[in-house]
Design a protein around this motif. Structure first.
Motif, PDB file in Angstrom:
ATOM      1  N   ASP A  25       0.826  -1.204   0.000  1.00 49.77           N
ATOM      2  CA  ASP A  25       0.000   0.000   0.000  1.00 49.77           C
ATOM      3  C   ASP A  25       0.868   1.265   0.000  1.00 49.77           C
ATOM      4  N   LYS A  26       1.925   1.236  -0.821  1.00 51.60           N
ATOM      5  CA  LYS A  26       2.836   2.383  -0.892  1.00 51.60           C
ATOM      6  C   LYS A  26       2.893   3.015  -2.285  1.00 51.60           C
ATOM      7  N   LEU A  27       2.062   2.549  -3.209  1.00 51.68           N
ATOM      8  CA  LEU A  27       2.066   3.120  -4.551  1.00 51.68           C
ATOM      9  C   LEU A  27       1.087   4.287  -4.604  1.00 51.68           C
ATOM     10  N   ALA A  28       1.627   5.500  -4.704  1.00 54.17           N
ATOM     11  CA  ALA A  28       0.754   6.669  -4.829  1.00 54.17           C
ATOM     12  C   ALA A  28       0.158   6.732  -6.226  1.00 54.17           C
ATOM     13  N   MET A  29       1.002   6.509  -7.243  1.00 48.79           N
ATOM     14  CA  MET A  29       0.559   6.572  -8.640  1.00 48.79           C
ATOM     15  C   MET A  29       1.725   6.219  -9.534  1.00 48.79           C
ATOM     16  N   VAL A  30       1.417   5.974 -10.805  1.00 47.27           N
ATOM     17  CA  VAL A  30       2.425   5.845 -11.856  1.00 47.27           C
ATOM     18  C   VAL A  30       2.365   7.115 -12.694  1.00 47.27           C
ATOM     19  N   LEU A  31       3.520   7.700 -12.940  1.00 43.36           N
ATOM     20  CA  LEU A  31       3.605   8.946 -13.691  1.00 43.36           C
ATOM     21  C   LEU A  31       3.932   8.681 -15.154  1.00 43.36           C
ATOM     22  N   PHE A  32       3.006   9.044 -16.038  1.00 37.93           N
ATOM     23  CA  PHE A  32       3.256   9.003 -17.478  1.00 37.93           C
ATOM     24  C   PHE A  32       3.630  10.418 -17.924  1.00 37.93           C
ATOM     25  N   GLN A  33       4.918  10.647 -18.115  1.00 43.99           N
ATOM     26  CA  GLN A  33       5.380  11.937 -18.637  1.00 43.99           C
ATOM     27  C   GLN A  33       5.704  11.759 -20.118  1.00 43.99           C
ATOM     28  N   PHE A  34       4.963  12.445 -20.970  1.00 38.51           N
ATOM     29  CA  PHE A  34       5.141  12.280 -22.408  1.00 38.51           C
ATOM     30  C   PHE A  34       6.129  13.303 -22.958  1.00 38.51           C
ATOM     31  N   PRO A  35       6.805  12.974 -24.056  1.00 38.49           N
ATOM     32  CA  PRO A  35       7.873  13.820 -24.589  1.00 38.49           C
ATOM     33  C   PRO A  35       7.346  15.052 -25.320  1.00 38.49           C
ATOM     34  N   PRO A  36       8.228  15.996 -25.638  1.00 40.75           N
ATOM     35  CA  PRO A  36       7.806  17.242 -26.299  1.00 40.75           C
ATOM     36  C   PRO A  36       7.128  17.027 -27.640  1.00 40.75           C
TER      37      PRO A  36
END
Length: 282
Positions: free
Chosen positions: A104-115
């Protein structure tokens, strides 16, 4: 609750006792902050044993924001991909998250997309594909292309994120043309919101990629006036979402941890349940 931390835990030398070993840095980091961004997962899907180790080294209330693998966000162009299919890649990444979820330690997965990931139909469809592949895992969405928040698509982008279940990432970054986005202080998820602080180094942001482009891009220290601006913005956001996570990414000059501490003090936050802190005796 307001969680403040930084991206990664390896390079923030101001936090650590002299001569600390790399393997001891995360436990020490978690004596200062209650959240961290895992950026190693962007460069390679991490083995489950790594997540098991990191989960075991942090307090019960500690949270991880795990960055999506670069093959999943389109950063790999013409580079070798170790996976035969996208489905295989997503499945391997999801498996790497299991220890965070079980603890129970996963806040979220971050999808950062490129320029170059701009606002067009095929990219909107790909976002739907990502959400489908990741199932019910909380996902945060960060763009690096201004078209998503131009006048034409601003409202549609936020409506899409809300309807599709994405956590909108509020980014503070240089206003440097098409390859940057403005501050968009909007909420798409009433449970949690993510803010990423990249600094405001306009000159470094669009610098051509050479050996030290990353060091130049994130070379910035927020001043008191800028942090006060964010303090007021965070308090307003907190009225509309249960949790706010703020991650400082301006660490080329070692400024991220210091700015994170400054903001924490300005907000009057004292965290409980952190790891015991090591003593730097020598």
């Amino acid at each position: 609750m307001i969680y403040i931390g930084v991206t990664g835990w390896g390079d923030h030398y101001s936090l650590y006792p002299a001569h600390i070993k790399p393997k001891d840095k995360l436990p020490e980091y978690s004596s200062h902050f209650p959240v961290v961004e895992v950026d190693a997962s962007f460069y390679a899907v991490q083995p489950v044993r790594n997540a098991l180790k990191w989960v075991s080294e942090t307090p019960a209330d500690f949270r991880f924001v795990v960055k999506a693998y670069q093959g999943m966000t389109g950063h790999q162009r013409g580079e070798e991909n170790p996976f035969e299919t996208k489905k295989e890649m997503f499945q391997a990444f999801k498996e790497s998250l299991r220890p965070y979820q079980e603890a129970d330690k996963l806040a979220m997965v971050l999808f950062q997309f490129p320029p170059w990931f701009d606002c067009r139909k095929k990219n909107v469809q790909y976002l739907r594909f990502c959400k489908q592949m990741m199932g019910d895992i909380p996902l945060a969405l960060e763009f690096r292309n201004q078209t998503w928040f131009g006048e034409k698509y601003y409202s549609d982008t936020l409506t899409f994120a809300k309807q599709e279940g994405w956590i909108h990432v509020i980014a503070d970054e240089p206003q440097a043309g098409e390859k940057s986005i403005p501050i968009v202080p909007e909420i798409t998820n009433g449970n949690i919101t993510l803010i990423r602080m990249h600094g405001r180094n306009v000159h470094g942001w669009n610098k051509p990629k050479d050996a030290n482009w990353r060091e130049v891009r994130y070379l910035y220290r927020y001043n008191k006036e800028e942090l006060t601006e964010w303090k007021n913005r965070i308090l307003a956001l907190r009225e509309r979402t249960e949790d706010v996570i703020i991650l400082f990414n301006n660490n080329s000059g070692g400024d991220a941890a210091g700015n994170a501490k400054e903001l924490q003090k300005m907000l009057g936050i004292e965290y409980e349940g952190l790891s015991p802190r090591q003593l730097d005796l020598f």
